[in-house]
Design a protein around this motif. Structure first.
Motif, PDB file in Angstrom:
ATOM      1  N   ASN A  69      -3.385  66.629   5.551  1.00  0.00           N
ATOM      2  CA  ASN A  69      -2.660  68.217   5.722  1.00  0.00           C
ATOM      3  C   ASN A  69      -2.654  69.145   4.711  1.00  0.00           C
ATOM      4  O   ASN A  69      -3.821  69.638   4.199  1.00  0.00           O
ATOM      5  CB  ASN A  69      -1.272  68.128   6.289  1.00  0.00           C
ATOM      6  CG  ASN A  69      -1.244  67.175   7.681  1.00  0.00           C
ATOM      7  OD1 ASN A  69      -2.204  66.878   8.210  1.00  0.00           O
ATOM      8  ND2 ASN A  69      -0.060  66.862   8.132  1.00  0.00           N
ATOM      9  N   LYS A  70      -1.499  69.667   4.173  1.00  0.00           N
ATOM     10  CA  LYS A  70      -1.679  70.764   3.144  1.00  0.00           C
ATOM     11  C   LYS A  70      -1.624  70.026   1.648  1.00  0.00           C
ATOM     12  O   LYS A  70      -1.557  71.153   0.703  1.00  0.00           O
ATOM     13  CB  LYS A  70      -0.492  71.651   3.410  1.00  0.00           C
ATOM     14  CG  LYS A  70      -0.521  72.264   4.843  1.00  0.00           C
ATOM     15  CD  LYS A  70       0.999  73.066   4.727  1.00  0.00           C
ATOM     16  CE  LYS A  70       1.130  73.837   6.164  1.00  0.00           C
ATOM     17  NZ  LYS A  70       2.295  74.643   6.304  1.00  0.00           N
ATOM     18  N   THR A  79      -4.674  71.450  -0.614  1.00  0.00           N
ATOM     19  CA  THR A  79      -4.328  72.831  -1.165  1.00  0.00           C
ATOM     20  C   THR A  79      -3.363  72.753  -2.044  1.00  0.00           C
ATOM     21  O   THR A  79      -3.324  73.380  -3.170  1.00  0.00           O
ATOM     22  CB  THR A  79      -3.998  73.749   0.143  1.00  0.00           C
ATOM     23  OG1 THR A  79      -5.011  73.804   1.082  1.00  0.00           O
ATOM     24  CG2 THR A  79      -3.748  75.044  -0.130  1.00  0.00           C
ATOM     25  N   HIS A  80      -2.181  72.240  -1.793  1.00  0.00           N
ATOM     26  CA  HIS A  80      -1.217  72.174  -2.993  1.00  0.00           C
ATOM     27  C   HIS A  80      -1.860  71.489  -4.417  1.00  0.00           C
ATOM     28  O   HIS A  80      -1.414  72.166  -5.210  1.00  0.00           O
ATOM     29  CB  HIS A  80      -0.075  71.191  -2.569  1.00  0.00           C
ATOM     30  CG  HIS A  80       0.828  70.701  -3.348  1.00  0.00           C
ATOM     31  ND1 HIS A  80       1.588  71.503  -4.113  1.00  0.00           N
ATOM     32  CD2 HIS A  80       1.381  69.518  -3.830  1.00  0.00           C
ATOM     33  CE1 HIS A  80       2.464  71.115  -4.717  1.00  0.00           C
ATOM     34  NE2 HIS A  80       2.456  69.614  -4.976  1.00  0.00           N
ATOM     35  N   TYR A 103      -4.295  74.566   7.128  1.00  0.00           N
ATOM     36  CA  TYR A 103      -3.717  73.312   6.272  1.00  0.00           C
ATOM     37  C   TYR A 103      -4.686  73.351   5.100  1.00  0.00           C
ATOM     38  O   TYR A 103      -4.315  73.105   3.988  1.00  0.00           O
ATOM     39  CB  TYR A 103      -3.474  72.237   6.967  1.00  0.00           C
ATOM     40  CG  TYR A 103      -2.404  72.074   7.907  1.00  0.00           C
ATOM     41  CD1 TYR A 103      -1.575  73.220   7.908  1.00  0.00           C
ATOM     42  CD2 TYR A 103      -2.046  71.018   8.664  1.00  0.00           C
ATOM     43  CE1 TYR A 103      -0.451  73.077   8.987  1.00  0.00           C
ATOM     44  CE2 TYR A 103      -1.146  70.713   9.441  1.00  0.00           C
ATOM     45  CZ  TYR A 103      -0.060  71.810   9.559  1.00  0.00           C
ATOM     46  OH  TYR A 103       0.962  71.923  10.346  1.00  0.00           O
TER      47      TYR A 103
END
Length: 216
Positions: free
Chosen positions: A96-97, A100-101, A131
């Motif tokens: 998921n995210k 990117t994090h 996401y």
């Protein structure tokens, strides 16, 4: 730690029964998803002609599966992930995210960014397209049940992507078998199965505490 002997036996058995892996993962295998919308998603995904999830021989690699729990902002946890990621045969897998994090840790004041080797998506909702921003050098494993707009994000040839199937909803849609046991119901858990099929037998899990922090 996962009991891989039980896991191996489960994958090979094909039994439609409940099984507990390492005492805490308990899901129902072999239940078809009777959802017309999911079948539309899967048919759209199959029509793209993308390569499907390969099966690889078991190897000595270790998968560092990183979920999206509160510990993903904990400096000590991130330090451990970086340390392990630098070891030979260790590979970072995000969901998921989380990718990117990890790519914005520096901007967040959380130290050096962390590069994902693998990234897994499973949710059929359209919002999943927000996401992740695909990166070169990362292998993306996208469930065929994902919304078509999610797959559009990965359309350029420069991105490495594979389809995988969660359950049996897409079986026979194009005249072929596309059944995969839905052993886990979350993307973090599903990542274990995805990476197992890539030959991994050693797993370390991070950020899998869902939405809990400080016992709340």
């Amino acid at each position: 730690m996962l009991n891989m002997q039980s896991f191996d036996a489960f994958i090979e058995s094909g039994a439609d029964s409940d099984i507990t892996v390492a005492g805490f993962f308990k899901e129902r295998r072999g239940v078809a998803v009777n959802d017309d919308k999911l079948k539309e998603h899967i048919a759209s995904a199959l029509a793209r002609g993308w390569p499907e999830h390969p099966w690889e021989r078991p190897h000595n690699g270790r998968a560092l599966i990183c979920g999206a729990g509160p510990s993903m902002a904990d400096p000590s946890t991130l330090k451990k992930i970086r340390r392990l990621a630098n070891r030979k045969n260790n590979h970072v897998s995000t969901v998921n995210k989380t990718e990117t994090h990890f790519l914005s840790l520096g901007r967040q004041g959380l130290g050096a960014n962390i590069k994902s080797d693998f990234h897994v998506l499973i949710d059929p909702k359209e919002i999943v397209k927000t996401y992740v921003t695909p990166q070169r050098g990362t292998d993306y494993f996208i469930a065929s049940q994902c919304h078509p707009s999610v797959l559009d994000v990965f359309a350029p040839d420069k991105f490495t992507k594979f389809l995988y199937h969660h359950g049996a909803a897409g079986d026979g849609l194009d005249g072929k078998s596309h059944t995969t046991p839905p052993l886990f119901s979350t993307v973090g858990g599903e990542s274990i199965l995805v990476l197992y099929r890539l030959g991994f037998r050693k797993f370390e899990l991070f950020g899998m505490e869902s939405s809990y922090a400080d016992d709340k």
